[in-house]
Write an enzyme that holds these catalytic residues in place. Structure first.
Site, short mmCIF file in Angstrom:
data_model
loop_
_atom_site.label_atom_id
_atom_site.label_comp_id
_atom_site.label_asym_id
_atom_site.label_seq_id
_atom_site.Cartn_x
_atom_site.Cartn_y
_atom_site.Cartn_z
N SER A 186 40.57 36.33 45.16
CA SER A 186 40.97 37.67 45.61
C SER A 186 41.82 37.57 46.87
O SER A 186 41.65 36.64 47.67
CB SER A 186 39.69 38.45 45.92
OG SER A 186 39.98 39.60 46.66
N TYR A 204 30.83 39.03 50.31
CA TYR A 204 31.59 38.97 49.05
C TYR A 204 32.81 38.06 49.24
O TYR A 204 33.07 37.16 48.45
CB TYR A 204 32.03 40.37 48.62
CG TYR A 204 33.13 40.35 47.58
CD1 TYR A 204 32.86 39.96 46.27
CD2 TYR A 204 34.46 40.69 47.90
CE1 TYR A 204 33.87 39.90 45.31
CE2 TYR A 204 35.47 40.64 46.96
CZ TYR A 204 35.16 40.25 45.66
OH TYR A 204 36.18 40.18 44.72
N LYS A 248 34.12 34.17 47.57
CA LYS A 248 35.42 33.78 47.00
C LYS A 248 35.98 32.55 47.73
O LYS A 248 36.46 31.60 47.12
CB LYS A 248 36.42 34.93 47.10
CG LYS A 248 36.08 36.13 46.24
CD LYS A 248 36.11 35.78 44.76
CE LYS A 248 35.65 36.91 43.88
NZ LYS A 248 35.33 36.50 42.51
P1 NAD Z 1 33.48 43.71 36.83
O1 NAD Z 1 32.20 43.93 37.59
O2 NAD Z 1 33.98 44.82 35.99
O3 NAD Z 1 33.33 42.41 35.91
C1 NAD Z 1 32.52 41.31 36.27
C2 NAD Z 1 31.64 41.01 35.06
O4 NAD Z 1 30.81 39.88 35.35
C3 NAD Z 1 30.70 42.17 34.71
O5 NAD Z 1 30.87 42.48 33.33
C4 NAD Z 1 29.32 41.65 35.02
O6 NAD Z 1 28.34 42.18 34.14
C5 NAD Z 1 29.51 40.15 34.84
N1 NAD Z 1 28.58 39.30 35.62
C6 NAD Z 1 28.30 39.37 36.94
N2 NAD Z 1 27.43 38.41 37.28
C7 NAD Z 1 27.16 37.70 36.15
C8 NAD Z 1 26.35 36.57 35.86
N3 NAD Z 1 25.60 35.99 36.79
N4 NAD Z 1 26.33 36.10 34.59
C9 NAD Z 1 27.06 36.70 33.62
N5 NAD Z 1 27.84 37.76 33.83
C10 NAD Z 1 27.90 38.27 35.08
O7 NAD Z 1 34.57 43.25 37.88
P2 NAD Z 1 36.14 43.05 37.71
O8 NAD Z 1 36.80 44.07 38.53
O9 NAD Z 1 36.49 42.91 36.29
O10 NAD Z 1 36.32 41.66 38.47
C11 NAD Z 1 36.32 40.43 37.79
C12 NAD Z 1 36.43 39.31 38.80
O11 NAD Z 1 37.61 39.50 39.57
C13 NAD Z 1 35.26 39.28 39.81
O12 NAD Z 1 34.96 37.92 40.08
C14 NAD Z 1 35.85 39.95 41.03
O13 NAD Z 1 35.23 39.51 42.21
C15 NAD Z 1 37.30 39.49 40.95
N6 NAD Z 1 38.22 40.40 41.65
C16 NAD Z 1 38.21 41.73 41.35
C17 NAD Z 1 39.05 42.59 42.03
C18 NAD Z 1 39.04 44.07 41.73
O14 NAD Z 1 39.52 44.85 42.54
N7 NAD Z 1 38.54 44.52 40.60
C19 NAD Z 1 39.90 42.09 43.02
C20 NAD Z 1 39.90 40.72 43.29
C21 NAD Z 1 39.04 39.88 42.59
C1 UD1 Z 2 38.54 46.34 48.84
C2 UD1 Z 2 37.62 45.32 49.47
C3 UD1 Z 2 38.15 43.92 49.17
C4 UD1 Z 2 38.30 43.72 47.66
C5 UD1 Z 2 39.22 44.82 47.11
C6 UD1 Z 2 39.38 44.75 45.62
C7 UD1 Z 2 36.64 46.40 51.46
C8 UD1 Z 2 36.59 46.42 52.95
N1 UD1 Z 2 37.54 45.56 50.91
O1 UD1 Z 2 39.82 46.18 49.38
O2 UD1 Z 2 37.27 42.94 49.68
O3 UD1 Z 2 38.87 42.45 47.39
O4 UD1 Z 2 38.65 46.10 47.43
O5 UD1 Z 2 38.16 44.97 44.98
O6 UD1 Z 2 35.88 47.08 50.78
N2 UD1 Z 2 40.49 54.08 50.49
C9 UD1 Z 2 40.31 55.39 50.90
N3 UD1 Z 2 39.26 56.09 50.38
C10 UD1 Z 2 38.38 55.57 49.45
C11 UD1 Z 2 38.59 54.21 49.04
C12 UD1 Z 2 39.65 53.51 49.59
O7 UD1 Z 2 41.06 55.91 51.73
O8 UD1 Z 2 37.44 56.24 49.03
C13 UD1 Z 2 41.63 53.33 51.04
C14 UD1 Z 2 41.24 52.07 51.80
O9 UD1 Z 2 41.00 52.35 53.15
C15 UD1 Z 2 42.47 51.19 51.56
C16 UD1 Z 2 42.96 51.61 50.17
O10 UD1 Z 2 42.41 52.90 49.93
O11 UD1 Z 2 43.46 51.48 52.50
C17 UD1 Z 2 42.51 50.67 49.06
O12 UD1 Z 2 41.09 50.53 49.13
P1 UD1 Z 2 40.26 49.68 48.05
O13 UD1 Z 2 40.62 50.15 46.69
O14 UD1 Z 2 38.83 49.75 48.43
O15 UD1 Z 2 40.82 48.20 48.19
P2 UD1 Z 2 40.94 47.24 49.48
O16 UD1 Z 2 40.72 48.00 50.73
O17 UD1 Z 2 42.20 46.50 49.36
#
Ligand code: NAD
Ligand code: UD1
Length: 345
Positions: free
Chosen positions: A129, A153, A157
């Protein structure tokens, strides 16, 4: 013969979209997920969308920390590579329950790597991430920026990235691609799969979506005194289908003999403010999103966006969709499934 790809966390938001793109690209996908933050309905929907490729998808409800179950799966078939999404991702919860995050994300990854090596599968694509850049000192964020984490969290990563670098160092047969995602939003254009977070969403667009369908009254804007174009935080939003396609590009890259342990940003290279995002969403949905200006969220960075040149050059991948398409597809999914998968219209 199509290649078998194991997708951990494949029932989740990014995983389900990636599984669909894998199937449509001719791969076989085996999903392992404990359904902790997802629904098996997502898997059924992916099958529907995959059409003639549906039979190339298998699902196993397994927790990654259940080593015997994982062993059994690896003994039953050969995998070309693993795409490892499974993990917990709520920043606030990770501050409250750090041990749960370290156990789930780190122990889960270690067990996965142990089982992979025991069965001769040493090709991995991992969901990292942009959070590993902490509060970046400069933008755009290049892959060379110093790394830091602001919460447990983020540390999971960072530690998993380091574990991967050590594992590769110890055995160069490993090929590992660490993908640092920026802010995934949107949904499949069909509106059949999308993000379905449990409880009150932490991230911007899932929150906006719930305001739009009437589940929440208003959006709190976390800070309007940043040094940005309109005072609100700036992020690099990327359409989840572009992100999914980035994984296909990474799986293809694993065949390149020069790959060791590589890291790539997956972003668009463009920064968008909270207010710009809300305005774009209001335009495509025709819904008014009431706003409440609130204090900055602790740990939030001011401006984060990606340098995307490395992925473009080496993965031959580039995001295709803009903010309008992201909001359109987010709304299409939300309006068709206002209560997510379990109670969809
Ligand atoms: P998500 O929660 O929708 O998907 C994660 C999946 O992993 C879920 O279906 C959950 O049930 C499964 N899971 C969790 N722990 C498990 C375990 N121990 N064994 C088996 N399954 C398990 O999240 P997402 O948004 O699809 O994210 C996927 C990956 O990408 C995550 O590792 C997350 O940290 C990373 N990521 C997400 C974002 C974002 O904004 N969505 C940003 C950066 C990185
Ligand atoms: C957040 C996480 C980051 C994670 C990323 C993707 C925190 C501090 N950081 O980042 O670790 O990798 O999500 O999952 O939680 N915002 C609002 N109101 C809301 C929600 C968000 O104003 O209710 C604003 C935030 O301040 C930010 C932007 O929207 O400026 C995006 O927020 P968000 O979607 O939570 O993503 P990140 O802040 O990038």
């Amino acid at each position: 013969m199509s290649q078998n790809i194991l997708v951990t966390g494949g029932a989740g938001y990014i995983g389900s979209h990636t599984v669909l793109q894998l199937l449509l690209s001719g791969y076989r996908a085996v999903v392992v997920d404990n359904l902790d933050n997802s629904s098996s309905v997502a898997i059924s929907r992916v099958k529907e969308l995959a059409g003639e490729h549906a039979s190339n998808l298998d699902f196993h409800k397994i927790d990654l920390r259940d080593k015997p179950a994982l062993e059994k799966l690896f003994a039953s078939m050969k995998f070309y590579a693993v795409i490892h999404f499974a993990g917990l991702k709520a920043v606030g919860e990770s501050v409250q329950k750090p041990l749960m995050y370290y156990d789930n994300n780190i122990t889960g990854t270690i067990i996965l790597l142990e089982v992979m090596v025991a069965h001769g599968c040493k090709n991995l694509v991992f969901s990292s991430s942009a959070t590993v850049y902490g509060s970046p000192k400069e933008v755009p964020c290049t892959e060379e920026l110093p790394l830091s984490a602001l919460n447990p969290y983020g540390r999971t990563k960072l530690y998993i990235e380091e574990i991967c670098r050590d594992v590769h160092q110890s055995d160069p047969e490993w090929k590992i691609i660490l993908l640092r995602y920026f802010n995934p939003v949107g949904a499949h254009p069909s509106g059949h799969i999308g993000e379905d977070p449990c409880g009150i969403p932490n991230n911007l667009m899932p929150f906006v979506q719930q305001v739009a369908v009437g589940r929440l009254p208003s959006l709190k804007v976390f800070g309007n005194d940043y040094k940005t174009k309109d005072g609100t935080g700036v992020r690099d939003y990327i359409h989840v289908i572009d992100l999914a396609d980035g994984h296909i590009a990474a799986v293809k890259k694993l065949a390149d003999p020069s790959v060791g342990c590589e890291v790539y940003n997956l972003g668009t290279g463009k920064g968008t403010s909270v207010l710009e995002m809300v305005t774009a969403f209001e335009k495509v949905s025709g819904k008014k999103i009431p706003l409440v200006m609130a204090a900055r969220r602790p740990g939030d960075a001011e401006i984060v966006y990606a340098a995307n040149g490395k992925a473009e050059r080496e993965l031959k991948w580039m995001a295709k969709y803009g903010i309008e398409e992201m909001c359109r597809d987010q709304w299409n999914w939300a309006s068709k499934n206002p209560y997510g998968y379990e109670k969809s219209a």
